[in-house]
Design a protein around this motif. Structure first.
Motif, PDB file in Angstrom:
ATOM      1  N   GLU A  16       0.838  -1.190   0.000  1.00  0.00           N
ATOM      2  CA  GLU A  16       0.000   0.000   0.000  1.00  0.00           C
ATOM      3  C   GLU A  16       0.883   1.253   0.000  1.00  0.00           C
ATOM      4  O   GLU A  16       1.984   1.249   0.543  1.00  0.00           O
ATOM      5  N   SER A  17       0.352   2.306  -0.564  1.00  0.00           N
ATOM      6  CA  SER A  17       1.012   3.609  -0.527  1.00  0.00           C
ATOM      7  C   SER A  17      -0.033   4.696  -0.635  1.00  0.00           C
ATOM      8  O   SER A  17      -1.193   4.423  -0.960  1.00  0.00           O
ATOM      9  N   GLY A  18       0.383   5.923  -0.366  1.00  0.00           N
ATOM     10  CA  GLY A  18      -0.504   7.059  -0.524  1.00  0.00           C
ATOM     11  C   GLY A  18      -1.061   7.635   0.763  1.00  0.00           C
ATOM     12  O   GLY A  18      -1.779   8.640   0.734  1.00  0.00           O
ATOM     13  N   GLY A  19      -0.754   7.015   1.880  1.00  0.00           N
ATOM     14  CA  GLY A  19      -1.237   7.556   3.140  1.00  0.00           C
ATOM     15  C   GLY A  19      -0.507   8.833   3.526  1.00  0.00           C
ATOM     16  O   GLY A  19       0.459   9.231   2.872  1.00  0.00           O
ATOM     17  N   GLY A  20      -0.996   9.466   4.581  1.00  0.00           N
ATOM     18  CA  GLY A  20      -0.359  10.693   5.042  1.00  0.00           C
ATOM     19  C   GLY A  20      -1.262  11.479   5.954  1.00  0.00           C
ATOM     20  O   GLY A  20      -2.296  10.978   6.421  1.00  0.00           O
ATOM     21  N   LEU A  21      -0.873  12.709   6.194  1.00  0.00           N
ATOM     22  CA  LEU A  21      -1.632  13.629   7.038  1.00  0.00           C
ATOM     23  C   LEU A  21      -2.433  14.570   6.150  1.00  0.00           C
ATOM     24  O   LEU A  21      -1.875  15.186   5.225  1.00  0.00           O
TER      25      LEU A  21
ATOM     26  N   ARG B 268      -5.567   9.509  -2.110  1.00  0.00           N
ATOM     27  CA  ARG B 268      -5.770   8.312  -2.912  1.00  0.00           C
ATOM     28  C   ARG B 268      -4.750   7.264  -2.498  1.00  0.00           C
ATOM     29  O   ARG B 268      -3.545   7.473  -2.636  1.00  0.00           O
ATOM     30  N   LEU B 269      -5.250   6.164  -1.999  1.00  0.00           N
ATOM     31  CA  LEU B 269      -4.388   5.043  -1.619  1.00  0.00           C
ATOM     32  C   LEU B 269      -4.233   4.101  -2.799  1.00  0.00           C
ATOM     33  O   LEU B 269      -5.165   3.905  -3.575  1.00  0.00           O
ATOM     34  N   SER B 270      -3.047   3.512  -2.906  1.00  0.00           N
ATOM     35  CA  SER B 270      -2.762   2.545  -3.962  1.00  0.00           C
ATOM     36  C   SER B 270      -2.386   1.212  -3.349  1.00  0.00           C
ATOM     37  O   SER B 270      -1.737   1.157  -2.299  1.00  0.00           O
TER      38      SER B 270
ATOM     39  N   ALA C 270      -6.720   6.039  10.647  1.00  0.00           N
ATOM     40  CA  ALA C 270      -6.471   4.616  10.886  1.00  0.00           C
ATOM     41  C   ALA C 270      -5.299   4.168  10.019  1.00  0.00           C
ATOM     42  O   ALA C 270      -4.852   4.913   9.132  1.00  0.00           O
ATOM     43  N   VAL C 271      -4.841   2.960  10.270  1.00  0.00           N
ATOM     44  CA  VAL C 271      -3.952   2.292   9.323  1.00  0.00           C
ATOM     45  C   VAL C 271      -4.836   1.572   8.316  1.00  0.00           C
ATOM     46  O   VAL C 271      -5.740   0.824   8.704  1.00  0.00           O
ATOM     47  N   TYR C 272      -4.581   1.813   7.038  1.00  0.00           N
ATOM     48  CA  TYR C 272      -5.380   1.222   5.974  1.00  0.00           C
ATOM     49  C   TYR C 272      -4.586   0.086   5.318  1.00  0.00           C
ATOM     50  O   TYR C 272      -3.403   0.238   4.991  1.00  0.00           O
ATOM     51  N   TYR C 273      -5.267  -1.034   5.128  1.00  0.00           N
ATOM     52  CA  TYR C 273      -4.676  -2.227   4.543  1.00  0.00           C
ATOM     53  C   TYR C 273      -5.448  -2.630   3.295  1.00  0.00           C
ATOM     54  O   TYR C 273      -6.672  -2.514   3.253  1.00  0.00           O
ATOM     55  N   CYS C 274      -4.723  -3.142   2.293  1.00  0.00           N
ATOM     56  CA  CYS C 274      -5.413  -3.803   1.196  1.00  0.00           C
ATOM     57  C   CYS C 274      -5.140  -5.303   1.303  1.00  0.00           C
ATOM     58  O   CYS C 274      -4.159  -5.732   1.917  1.00  0.00           O
TER      59      CYS C 274
ATOM     60  N   ASP D 229      -6.818 -13.667   1.943  1.00  0.00           N
ATOM     61  CA  ASP D 229      -5.639 -14.525   1.940  1.00  0.00           C
ATOM     62  C   ASP D 229      -4.316 -13.769   1.962  1.00  0.00           C
ATOM     63  O   ASP D 229      -3.354 -14.226   2.566  1.00  0.00           O
ATOM     64  N   TYR D 230      -4.239 -12.651   1.278  1.00  0.00           N
ATOM     65  CA  TYR D 230      -2.984 -11.923   1.132  1.00  0.00           C
ATOM     66  C   TYR D 230      -3.184 -10.489   1.597  1.00  0.00           C
ATOM     67  O   TYR D 230      -4.172  -9.845   1.220  1.00  0.00           O
ATOM     68  N   TRP D 231      -2.232  -9.997   2.379  1.00  0.00           N
ATOM     69  CA  TRP D 231      -2.349  -8.666   2.975  1.00  0.00           C
ATOM     70  C   TRP D 231      -1.093  -7.851   2.729  1.00  0.00           C
ATOM     71  O   TRP D 231       0.012  -8.400   2.550  1.00  0.00           O
ATOM     72  N   GLY D 232      -1.268  -6.539   2.748  1.00  0.00           N
ATOM     73  CA  GLY D 232      -0.142  -5.625   2.722  1.00  0.00           C
ATOM     74  C   GLY D 232       0.251  -5.220   4.131  1.00  0.00           C
ATOM     75  O   GLY D 232      -0.349  -5.669   5.119  1.00  0.00           O
ATOM     76  N   GLN D 233       1.229  -4.325   4.212  1.00  0.00           N
ATOM     77  CA  GLN D 233       1.760  -3.911   5.508  1.00  0.00           C
ATOM     78  C   GLN D 233       0.980  -2.758   6.128  1.00  0.00           C
ATOM     79  O   GLN D 233       1.150  -2.479   7.320  1.00  0.00           O
ATOM     80  N   GLY D 234       0.170  -2.109   5.322  1.00  0.00           N
ATOM     81  CA  GLY D 234      -0.640  -1.006   5.816  1.00  0.00           C
ATOM     82  C   GLY D 234       0.008   0.345   5.564  1.00  0.00           C
ATOM     83  O   GLY D 234       1.226   0.461   5.430  1.00  0.00           O
ATOM     84  N   THR D 235      -0.837   1.357   5.485  1.00  0.00           N
ATOM     85  CA  THR D 235      -0.372   2.738   5.335  1.00  0.00           C
ATOM     86  C   THR D 235      -1.200   3.624   6.257  1.00  0.00           C
ATOM     87  O   THR D 235      -2.419   3.475   6.342  1.00  0.00           O
ATOM     88  N   GLN D 236      -0.544   4.534   6.937  1.00  0.00           N
ATOM     89  CA  GLN D 236      -1.209   5.375   7.939  1.00  0.00           C
ATOM     90  C   GLN D 236      -1.924   6.540   7.267  1.00  0.00           C
ATOM     91  O   GLN D 236      -1.334   7.251   6.444  1.00  0.00           O
TER      92      GLN D 236
END
Length: 125
Positions: free
Chosen positions: A6-11, A19-21, A92-96, A113-120
């Motif tokens: 995941e990417s695109g998180g922030g303040l 927009r999260l990817s 929150a932390v967002y996960y795909c 089944d498959y997860w990412g590490q999350g983005t804040q």
């Protein structure tokens, strides 16, 4: 290396957008149902949105309907979560995550089944 990134998180300020990817390097996301989830401090992980691989149907939690949109870019092997009109409670932390076809529904279940590490994502003034 986790299968999803995941990417695109922030303040961002209340009312703003992000927009999260969600990208994968080892498999084709188009063959999977993809979900977005979030977990705020002290709370359980909850489903936000998901998109079906079979028919492209999308589902969103009531708390984000009309503000968040999930979509796919097949050429980029990426799934996006467009978040508009953000509120402090979206922090929150967002996960795909990815799961077999025909799993995504309005129940927004979490057994993927498959997860990412999350983005804040932090929404604050």
């Amino acid at each position: 290396q986790l299968p999803l990134v995941e990417s695109g998180g922030g303040l961002v300020q209340p009312g703003g957008s992000l927009r999260l990817s969600c990208a994968a390097s080892k498999f084709t996301l188009d063959y999977y149902d993809i979900g977005w989830f979030r977990q705020a401090p002290g709370k359980e992980r909850e489903g936000v949105s998901c998109i079906s691989s079979s028919n492209g149907n999308t589902y969103h939690a009531d708390s984000v309907k009309g503000r968040f949109t999930i979509s796919r870019d097949k050429a980029k092997n990426t799934v996006y979560l467009q978040m508009n009109s953000l509120k402090p409670e979206d922090t929150a932390v967002y996960y795909c995550a990815a799961v077999r076809p025909y799993y995504c529904s309005d129940s927004l279940n979490l057994e993927y089944d498959y997860w990412g590490q999350g983005t804040q994502v932090t929404v604050s003034s």
